[in-house]
Design an enzyme around this catalytic site. Sequence first.
Site, PDB file in Angstrom:
ATOM      1  N   ARG A 311      -3.970  -0.346  14.951  1.00 47.53           N
ATOM      2  CA  ARG A 311      -3.367   0.937  15.336  1.00 47.53           C
ATOM      3  C   ARG A 311      -4.355   2.086  15.180  1.00 47.53           C
ATOM      4  O   ARG A 311      -4.311   3.061  15.928  1.00 47.53           O
ATOM      5  CB  ARG A 311      -2.086   1.212  14.551  1.00 47.53           C
ATOM      6  CG  ARG A 311      -1.295   2.386  15.107  1.00 47.53           C
ATOM      7  CD  ARG A 311       0.049   2.542  14.425  1.00 47.53           C
ATOM      8  NE  ARG A 311       1.087   1.725  15.004  1.00 47.53           N
ATOM      9  CZ  ARG A 311       1.964   2.149  15.921  1.00 47.53           C
ATOM     10  NH1 ARG A 311       1.885   3.383  16.384  1.00 47.53           N
ATOM     11  NH2 ARG A 311       2.907   1.354  16.374  1.00 47.53           N
ATOM     12  N   GLU A 713       6.858   9.253  11.930  1.00 48.32           N
ATOM     13  CA  GLU A 713       5.433   9.256  11.633  1.00 48.32           C
ATOM     14  C   GLU A 713       4.625  10.369  12.301  1.00 48.32           C
ATOM     15  O   GLU A 713       3.723  10.937  11.674  1.00 48.32           O
ATOM     16  CB  GLU A 713       4.830   7.899  12.035  1.00 48.32           C
ATOM     17  CG  GLU A 713       5.329   6.748  11.186  1.00 48.32           C
ATOM     18  CD  GLU A 713       4.894   5.408  11.754  1.00 48.32           C
ATOM     19  OE1 GLU A 713       4.257   4.645  11.015  1.00 48.32           O
ATOM     20  OE2 GLU A 713       5.194   5.140  12.935  1.00 48.32           O
TER      21      GLU A 713
END
Length: 761
Positions: A311, A713
């Site tokens: 990621r 997030e």
Amino acid sequence: MSVAKPLPHDAALLHVTGQARYVDDIPAPAGTLHLAFGLSGIAHGRITDIDLAAVRAAPGVVRVLTADDLPFANDVSAGAHDEPLLADGMVHHLGQPVFLVVAETHLAARKAARLGRITYDELRPILTIDEALEAGSRFEEGPRIWSRGDAATAIDAAPHHIEGRMEIGGQEHFYLEGQAAFALPQENGDTVVHSSTQHPTEIQHKVAEALGLPMSGVRVEVRRMGGGFGGKESQGNALAVACAVAARLTGRPCKMRYDRDDDMVITGKRHDFRISYRVGFDDQGRVQGIEFIQLCRCGWAQDLSLAVADRAMLHADNAYFLPNVRIESHRLRTNTQSATAFRGFGGPQGIVGIERVMDHIAHHLGRDPLDIRQANFYAPAGDQVTPYGMPVTDSIIGALTERLARTSGYHARRRAAAEWNAANPVLKKGIALTPVKFGISFTLSHLNQAGALVHVYQDGSIHLNHGGTEMGQGLFQKVAQVAAAGFGVDVSRVRITATDTGKVPNTSATAASSGSDLNGMAVKAAVDTIRTRLAEMLAQEHQCAPGDVRFADDRVQVGGADYAFEEVVHRAYTQRISLSATGFYQTPGLSWDRIRGEGRPFFYFAYGAAVSEVVLDTLTGENRILRTDILHDAGASLNPALDKGQVEGGFVQGAGWLTTEELVWDDKGRLRTHAPSTYKIPACGDRPRILNVALWDGENPADTIYRSKAVGEPPLMHGISVLMALSDAVAACGDAYPALDAPATAERLLWATRQVEVDEL
């Protein structure tokens, strides 16, 4: 309609009055035992002898277990089967559990655990990125490399090129409620586990393995957590398994919670990174080619590190189109705590890297960093693709940033900061505007699924259960609003119940900002099923189409008739119509090849931007955040009050990571910052004196629950604006680029200020 209303958190009153029940608050049956781990005193070595005589003889001790005493699997890993519950011959980090004490009280267990005598054949630990590189200590044979175009040629051919390196520290989760678990033995060897976990199904799976049971023999219940931030995605496995094993061996309920020191010493942190870059660009600052090398320190076990490092690569572009790009990622194994999931899951580290590049380009050209960022933004037309080949069709970053720059008075404040700096030799101001583009979905595609169970009782009350977990973020309230909206009733009718693997099986972790997206859609599917049954019943009676039946304001209207919702429900009950349904949802259109770095790993992107202004004392490194303005994209928000709270909290947590939260290990691998006295999370006085948060007024183009966007997030990345503003303040002390590492503690800022002054001379 219940959605889009700024309703308070469902447990807000319980939180502020102290009535909210957590794992350690559950009334324990008589005879409950308490557990504590005996920990390794070295970072790496072979166990040659374990003397536990004093432990067994200690007051209140009922049983002491080593790896040899475990009945079945000795593994609590997230999937790689490389993380034993109790060390089996070798220890791999200082603080690794070696034996387990089962005692009558929590204090007795902790005291006894200190009495173990472990003898080691000590080996030289690998603690740093450089040591891991030198030793070739990795979790994959070589680096993972993704590329598009010819970055090296483009860099060399560009009018300008720079290179640099940045250290990015890790972060302790510091949830208010520490890790905790409670296991109650049942008949036939079955077990019920209460766990402070973001992933009930993983707890169920690991406990079943440890007890030699099918998963159906283990039920896991989670009412709420006192914070998680990713630290309870896999790190709770050890406590739950230990409690379940001890409960089986003793026949008594068993409970375990870490004290804060033990929690910080045992559990994993955010991954720390070293990012090197080389970039070529034109006179306007547009990137022609860029190369990244991301070095990721993973700790002793694999945990979720491969996905975290992936990621970071996926977010190396952030909001910028990079025509020629090469990203090289190294996943390094060290004898430190196993780094784990943390809010953003590698994305923040990748984004910090490219924001540093944009800042560096601006300094090289003598331009406003915002101009450079805007010159490189993804276009709104949708004809540009990410480095991994996914088209960016929903980019609003240009328009959003322009609005924030205008509403925050960015340009005038930047001019004012320059004037201040020219007149003040000691106190320097800095200001920065940084954007975020964050991909929403699990990159492991099969995790993008959710289930729900909805019951409507004959009095019109509604019982709701789904696979998501509540950790303070307000997921339960949002999903209850979805259910209420579906039935056209007030949210007070919906009873929110604990997450339970016995009600909804095979759940994914509440992570990747997916809680509302996945579980909201699953609940809507279940509600729609029941609502359709009610509509069909009334449509048959009134000789009309089911679509003509209207549910709103706690009433049901059809053919001129107007019924109370509970009346319709009771009639359905008397006609033997099912008032219970399951719902299921899978995110559509995802495909991802992590080896090649190609595909569509995300359903959509969430956007946002932040402006932060700081002041720096160049004599001490002390600094303050004076003001922050944030404009964040939550789509058509399900609950604006909760979403704004997430934005505020995410920003503060991100700013803390990049400024005050410093993890320090000594040369023996001992974590020295293992308590609030030595590890500084942001306090009330660290927040900006002025904090303005607004939500972007637009719907999600993707077909999400009521066109909302995830908001867990992405806001953490707004804290990057503080780091860039501090860099801007340091740059005012001289001509050299500050090359500021993170966290930008007072000491590091003072050093950077001195370095810039020296380079100027």
